[in-house]
Enzyme design. Structure first.
Site, PDB file in Angstrom:
ATOM      1  N   LYS A 111     -16.604  10.045  -4.669  1.00  0.00           N
ATOM      2  CA  LYS A 111     -17.540   8.912  -4.715  1.00  0.00           C
ATOM      3  C   LYS A 111     -18.592   9.072  -3.622  1.00  0.00           C
ATOM      4  CE  LYS A 111     -14.278   5.576  -6.634  1.00  0.00           C
ATOM      5  NZ  LYS A 111     -14.961   5.234  -7.884  1.00  0.00           N
ATOM      6  N   GLU A 158      -7.771  -3.975  -8.798  1.00  0.00           N
ATOM      7  CA  GLU A 158      -8.193  -3.759 -10.187  1.00  0.00           C
ATOM      8  C   GLU A 158      -7.859  -4.994 -11.017  1.00  0.00           C
ATOM      9  OE1 GLU A 158      -7.491   0.701 -11.388  1.00  0.00           O
ATOM     10  OE2 GLU A 158      -5.703  -0.054 -10.404  1.00  0.00           O
ATOM     11  N   ASP A 181       1.234   5.621  -7.212  1.00  0.00           N
ATOM     12  CA  ASP A 181       0.038   5.792  -8.035  1.00  0.00           C
ATOM     13  C   ASP A 181      -1.254   5.678  -7.226  1.00  0.00           C
ATOM     14  OD1 ASP A 181      -1.293   6.068 -10.613  1.00  0.00           O
ATOM     15  OD2 ASP A 181      -1.868   3.971 -10.379  1.00  0.00           O
ATOM     16  N   HIS A 190      -4.979   7.762  -3.080  1.00  0.00           N
ATOM     17  CA  HIS A 190      -6.341   7.228  -2.900  1.00  0.00           C
ATOM     18  C   HIS A 190      -6.496   6.453  -1.581  1.00  0.00           C
ATOM     19  CE1 HIS A 190      -6.864   8.563  -6.904  1.00  0.00           C
ATOM     20  NE2 HIS A 190      -6.275   7.550  -7.490  1.00  0.00           N
TER      21      HIS A 190
END
Ligand code: NAD
Length: 483
Positions: free
Chosen positions: A182, A216, A235, A240
């Site tokens: 990103k 999210e 996950d 991340h």
């Protein structure tokens, strides 16, 4: 402001799983956009490779469909799509059998840069590696791109690293974490190390705490089977959020160069203290507004897997001793919000008297829904009648600062091109991944040993109230998505 296009050598990109969801939504559109930007030199090819039997013409139709759905405005240009499709071909291949491998080797051009993208389930990573090797497809210019999840725990990650190292050099292995692709995440490094303003203050003496949120609104439907065995810790947190933490907390590398950057990130992970159980909040979403619960989504009425996690951690080093890092991530939350907020300490004394209050600066690096960086500064509230202070944002929304035509390539565009160029800076090294698992494993084992169940939270809320308490106990509160 169009970006400068750096030419690359002629290449082949072989996408194992070229008919899958990730290929359609991310990989194919990303390469198409790089093609439109002139970064797919004459002779370069994209070779789809998957189990489905079809010919090249059928694959081109498949790719046209994927581009019309996920290719954005660029895909409205029919002639560009046609020209891109000229570069596509397909081979039906079985990762676990012999079908297709001779055909694939027959298509290869000796010594050409060739990236094999493993866009298949992790159970096939090892089979693919063995067959690439056995069929003579590995040479000095071969690279592999490995999708997440990279292992399920430390042991499996080590085993996978060992297996890959039998067939490839570490310099050929690109473990992808798309958060690193990103623009704003890379900008975090530029803000820190390209300005004199921040780095001298970037430590425990001036920074009260750091918080990282990746929230999210979507649930896990469609990925239930995988997610039920993973949970938010594996996950999202292990990869991340850990990567975002590393880039926020690392020491300045000597150069923006793969091993220099990855050495510094590794030091951050290794400096992480053991997280106390009472500094962790796990949650699981319940049904709301006609939306199913997590347990319904994964078809397991007794599931103890977390769809939300918030935790507080510390780094045992000089720079960060005493400054907590709060991390939270979850699904089916009330906002789609990914951000890193660095909260500076209060001014030590107010010359404006007690009514003016004490003030603090905040630097927010926003990753989603829009990318941008905001610095909160204190100014005088306009008007007569004394000195009233207010906090206002100094905004650097990229679209505003760089103009509406500013290129903001998708993370996959950047990362795929880095693979082709042979630049591993934004990819995870073997020891980084293992260190992250070494930190995560004892936490997960602790839950399993105690039989801990996550706290239920309402779908489209901010997660369990305990996550707000994690902050309030310390006299702090979450920025971004509020409780
Ligand atoms: P998918 O199930 O949609 O696609 C899997 C692909 O693998 C298909 O093209 C299928 O034909 C192919 N395949 C299956 N078995 C095969 C075999 N024996 N030989 C050759 N090909 C075979 O999966 P996906 O969602 O595209 O995910 C692919 C990988 O990317 C997974 O590792 C996943 O964890 C990872 N990933 C996916 C996403 C996403 O948003 N979909 C995001 C991050 C990571």
């Amino acid at each position: 402001m169009a970006s400068r296009i750096i030419p690359v050598d002629t290449f082949d990109l072989v996408v194992f799983g070229g008919t899958g969801d990730l290929a359609q939504r991310k990989i194919l559109p990303a390469l198409f956009k790089r093609f439109c930007a002139g970064q797919m030199p004459r002779g370069s090819r994209l070779i789809g490779a998957a189990r489905t039997t079809m010919d090249a013409a059928a694959y081109r139709d498949f790719v046209r469909g994927a581009l019309s759905e996920f290719g954005g405005e660029a895909a409205l240009d029919r002639s560009a799509v046609d020209a891109f499709c000229e570069k596509l071909t397909y081979v039906a291949i079985d990762a676990r059998g012999d079908q297709g491998w001779d055909t694939l080797s027959g298509m290869m051009v000796p010594d050409r840069v060739c990236a094999f993208y493993y866009s298949v389930g992790p159970g096939l990573f090892s089979d693919l590696s063995q067959r690439l090797h056995r069929h003579g497809l590995v040479h000095a210019n071969t690279r592999i791109v490995v999708e997440k999840p990279f292992g399920h725990d430390l042991d499996s990650a080590r085993a996978l690293n060992r297996e890959l190292s039998q067939h490839f050099e570490e310099s050929q292995i690109y473990r992808i974490d798309h958060y690193l692709g990103k623009e704003t995440v890379q900008n975090l490094m530029v803000v820190r190390f390209g300005n004199m303003l921040f780095e001298p203050l970037w430590n425990a003496q001036y920074i009260d705490h750091v918080q990282i949120t990746v929230a999210e609104t979507v649930g896990v439907r469609g990925r239930g089977e995988y997610y039920e065995n993973a949970g938010a810790m594996r996950d999202m947190m292990q990869n991340h959020l850990m990567q975002l933490l590393c880039l926020t907390a690392m020491e300045p590398p000597a150069m923006f160069e793969p091993d220099a950057v990855r050495d510094e990130k590794l030091k951050v992970i290794r400096a992480l203290d053991v997280v106390q159980p009472h500094h962790i909040v796990r949650g699981q979403y319940t049904a709301a507004d006609g939306h199913s619960s997590y347990r319904e989504d994964v078809d397991n009425p007794r599931s103890k897997t977390e769809s939300f996690i918030a935790l507080k951690c510390h780094l045992n080093n000089w720079r960060w001793a005493g400054t907590p890092f709060y991390l939270r991530t979850g699904k089916r939350l009330k906002e789609r919000d990914s951000e890193i907020t660095v909260v500076f300490k209060d001014t030590p004394h107010s010359i404006f008297g007690p009514e003016a209050g004490r003030h603090r600066n905040e630097l927010t690096i926003q990753l989603q829904p829009d990318e941008g960086i905001t610095l909160g500064v204190t100014i005088k509230e306009p008007g007569p009648g004394g000195m009233r202070l207010i906090d206002v944002p100094l905004d650097m929304s990229f679209a505003e600062a760089l103009g509406p035509d500013a290129d903001s390539p998708d993370a996959y565009e950047r990362l795929i091109m880095d693979v082709i160029r042979g630049n591993q800076t934004l990819f995870m090294r073997n020891d980084e991944v293992e260190a992250a698992w070494a930190w995560t494993d004892p936490i997960i084992r602790g839950w399993e040993a105690r039989g801990d169940a996550p706290k239920p939270y309402d779908s489209f809320s901010a997660g369990p109230d305990d996550a707000a308490m994690l902050m309030r106990r310390d006299g702090r509160e979450w920025r971004g998505m509020k409780h």
